[in-house]
Scaffold this active site. Sequence first.
Site, PDB file in Angstrom:
ATOM      1  N   HIS A  39      -2.553  12.179   2.220  1.00 22.52           N
ATOM      2  CA  HIS A  39      -3.966  12.212   1.829  1.00 22.52           C
ATOM      3  C   HIS A  39      -4.595  13.536   2.276  1.00 22.52           C
ATOM      4  CE1 HIS A  39      -3.613   8.165   0.671  1.00 22.52           C
ATOM      5  NE2 HIS A  39      -4.341   7.549   1.586  1.00 22.52           N
ATOM      6  N   CYS A  71      -6.249   4.737   6.195  1.00 21.27           N
ATOM      7  CA  CYS A  71      -5.463   5.994   6.203  1.00 21.27           C
ATOM      8  C   CYS A  71      -6.314   7.243   5.987  1.00 21.27           C
ATOM      9  CB  CYS A  71      -4.339   5.918   5.173  1.00 21.27           C
ATOM     10  SG  CYS A  71      -4.762   5.050   3.660  1.00 21.27           S
TER      11      CYS A  71
HETATM   12  N1  LIG Z   1       0.136   2.147   1.944  1.00 18.26           N
HETATM   13  C1  LIG Z   1      -0.619   2.820   2.821  1.00 18.26           C
HETATM   14  O1  LIG Z   1      -0.675   4.068   2.814  1.00 18.26           O
HETATM   15  C2  LIG Z   1      -1.441   2.094   3.830  1.00 18.26           C
HETATM   16  C3  LIG Z   1      -2.092   2.844   4.808  1.00 18.26           C
HETATM   17  C4  LIG Z   1      -2.855   2.184   5.787  1.00 18.26           C
HETATM   18  C5  LIG Z   1      -2.965   0.827   5.745  1.00 18.26           C
HETATM   19  N2  LIG Z   1      -2.332   0.110   4.764  1.00 18.26           N
HETATM   20  C6  LIG Z   1      -2.472  -1.348   4.801  1.00 18.26           C
HETATM   21  O2  LIG Z   1      -1.198  -1.904   5.152  1.00 18.26           O
HETATM   22  C7  LIG Z   1      -1.041  -3.188   4.543  1.00 18.26           C
HETATM   23  C8  LIG Z   1       0.233  -3.194   3.726  1.00 18.26           C
HETATM   24  O3  LIG Z   1       0.137  -2.244   2.677  1.00 18.26           O
HETATM   25  P1  LIG Z   1       1.389  -1.819   1.796  1.00 18.26           P
HETATM   26  O4  LIG Z   1       0.941  -0.606   1.083  1.00 18.26           O
HETATM   27  O5  LIG Z   1       2.624  -1.769   2.612  1.00 18.26           O
HETATM   28  O6  LIG Z   1       1.498  -3.095   0.785  1.00 18.26           O
HETATM   29  P2  LIG Z   1       2.722  -3.568  -0.107  1.00 18.26           P
HETATM   30  O7  LIG Z   1       3.659  -2.445  -0.386  1.00 18.26           O
HETATM   31  O8  LIG Z   1       2.120  -4.283  -1.263  1.00 18.26           O
HETATM   32  O9  LIG Z   1       3.504  -4.647   0.814  1.00 18.26           O
HETATM   33  C9  LIG Z   1       2.943  -5.906   1.102  1.00 18.26           C
HETATM   34  C10 LIG Z   1       3.845  -6.721   2.027  1.00 18.26           C
HETATM   35  O10 LIG Z   1       3.210  -7.982   2.291  1.00 18.26           O
HETATM   36  C11 LIG Z   1       4.120  -9.048   1.991  1.00 18.26           C
HETATM   37  N3  LIG Z   1       3.374 -10.224   1.501  1.00 18.26           N
HETATM   38  C12 LIG Z   1       2.680 -10.348   0.333  1.00 18.26           C
HETATM   39  N4  LIG Z   1       2.161 -11.593   0.233  1.00 18.26           N
HETATM   40  C13 LIG Z   1       2.519 -12.257   1.375  1.00 18.26           C
HETATM   41  C14 LIG Z   1       2.290 -13.575   1.875  1.00 18.26           C
HETATM   42  N5  LIG Z   1       1.569 -14.478   1.169  1.00 18.26           N
HETATM   43  N6  LIG Z   1       2.803 -13.904   3.086  1.00 18.26           N
HETATM   44  C15 LIG Z   1       3.530 -13.015   3.796  1.00 18.26           C
HETATM   45  N7  LIG Z   1       3.804 -11.746   3.366  1.00 18.26           N
HETATM   46  C16 LIG Z   1       3.289 -11.382   2.176  1.00 18.26           C
HETATM   47  C17 LIG Z   1       5.036  -8.490   0.924  1.00 18.26           C
HETATM   48  O11 LIG Z   1       6.251  -9.253   0.908  1.00 18.26           O
HETATM   49  P3  LIG Z   1       7.111  -9.546  -0.440  1.00 18.26           P
HETATM   50  O12 LIG Z   1       7.986  -8.335  -0.653  1.00 18.26           O
HETATM   51  O13 LIG Z   1       7.888 -10.760  -0.093  1.00 18.26           O
HETATM   52  O14 LIG Z   1       6.131  -9.764  -1.546  1.00 18.26           O
HETATM   53  C18 LIG Z   1       5.230  -7.061   1.451  1.00 18.26           C
HETATM   54  O15 LIG Z   1       6.189  -7.070   2.473  1.00 18.26           O
HETATM   55  C19 LIG Z   1      -2.316  -3.422   3.719  1.00 18.26           C
HETATM   56  O16 LIG Z   1      -3.206  -4.188   4.480  1.00 18.26           O
HETATM   57  C20 LIG Z   1      -2.837  -2.018   3.490  1.00 18.26           C
HETATM   58  O17 LIG Z   1      -4.226  -1.983   3.262  1.00 18.26           O
HETATM   59  C21 LIG Z   1      -1.564   0.700   3.825  1.00 18.26           C
END
Ligand SMILES: NC(=O)c1ccc[n+]([C@@H]2O[C@H](COP(=O)([O-])OP(=O)(O)OC[C@H]3O[C@@H](n4cnc5c(N)ncnc54)[C@H](OP(=O)(O)O)[C@@H]3O)[C@@H](O)[C@H]2O)c1
Length: 361
Positions: A252, A153
């Site tokens: 950001h 991001c």
């Molecule tokens: N947040 C940002 O600004 C941003 C920006 C760019 C990229 N990213 C990337 O996007 C990705 C997601 O980030 P996020 O911020 O959305 O994370 P998050 O809020 O922690 O969400 C994680 C998701 O993954 C699922 N999950 C966790 N363990 C799993 C498993 N073993 N099998 C299948 N699903 C599983 C969770 O499901 P449950 O609810 O069932 O646990 C939830 O739906 C990451 O790779 C991050 O680096 C994030």
Amino acid sequence: MLKGEYKVGVLGATGTVGQRFILHLHNHPFFKLVALGASSRSAGKAYRDVTKWKQVKQIPESVQRMQVEECTVEHFQQCDIVFSGLDHDVAGPIEDALRNAHVAVFSNAKNYRRDPLVPLVVPLINTSHYSVLPAQQKSLGLTKGYIVANANCSTTALVVPLAALEKAFGPLEQVQATTLQAISGSGYPGLPSLDILDNVVPYIGSEEDKMEWETYKILGGVSAQNDAFDYHAQSPLTVSATCNRVPVIDGHTVCAGVKFASKVKPSPQQVMEALSAYTCDAQHVGAPSAPQQVITVHQEQDRPQPRLDRDHQNGAGVNVGRVRGDALFDIKFVVLANNVQIGAATSSVMNAEVAALQGYV
Ligand SMILES: NC(=O)c1ccc[n+]([C@@H]2O[C@H](COP(=O)([O-])OP(=O)(O)OC[C@H]3O[C@@H](n4cnc5c(N)ncnc54)[C@H](OP(=O)(O)O)[C@@H]3O)[C@@H](O)[C@H]2O)c1
């Protein structure tokens, strides 16, 4: 031209990025949301019962009762496209299995960003890198299915004005970037409030390396001879990044200094005009999520600000302000990007829209 409606699924649908995917996709003109995936903790249950929904808009009616599935091929092979909001510790094998099942995977995770055959695409810059997709498929013996990654991001925020400056004024020599990154960038629940309120945390694990490295791949080209990236090998560019977490929820901010390779330096006014004039392929092909204006240049001395500017154009473009000369660099400016929109979900959706419109799906 579009062939019709594409069936799409979301992995990590309950998470911070996943919730943005839901809002983008539930009413999309040519993507139909048919499958939601998350961990085994959520699988088998209705979306509204397992999601800690944190959006101002309600969960769309059509999604509330959809059943969340495990992220397996069985549940997603019906999809033409899968959007992945999975954490990197689980994303790799799941995304690879879906690619092998002939699904086009658009990922937010870092796992495949450095793979030489996986395009790392910021839709406001380098959808031309899709030309490497046939080589990715050939290397795996696939006729359908591939992985496209979108960038980190904070890389996304920085690299959009850099691309516009390169296009207008030729190669860049040095870039220094200092970030002020929102809490939502680390997912939910993120940092404990006692660590981030009334505070700045001057460290985000591996973020500086990602910003420095990803910039080279995104600004690089694809060599026509061997379908591989040149990683900006012909450019003298050096990037130095410092990353900080600040008590902002979304958005950001990056303070950047840029030195041009050319001896003739553009003035701040010329830089502002070039940033405002910049356009991208996502606009030219008519991607529904593309912003009207890729870079909004603010004239006010105290903009952009996360609270005021992150939702401009639904967070699909970037905001630049404070463009001025500098004693060390040729030019410096502040850029703001919505980390959960153009920094994550909007990037993936726009990438897939361009891929569909250009016949890659
Ligand atoms: N947040 C940002 O600004 C941003 C920006 C760019 C990229 N990213 C990337 O996007 C990705 C997601 O980030 P996020 O911020 O959305 O994370 P998050 O809020 O922690 O969400 C994680 C998701 O993954 C699922 N999950 C966790 N363990 C799993 C498993 N073993 N099998 C299948 N699903 C599983 C969770 O499901 P449950 O609810 O069932 O646990 C939830 O739906 C990451 O790779 C991050 O680096 C994030």
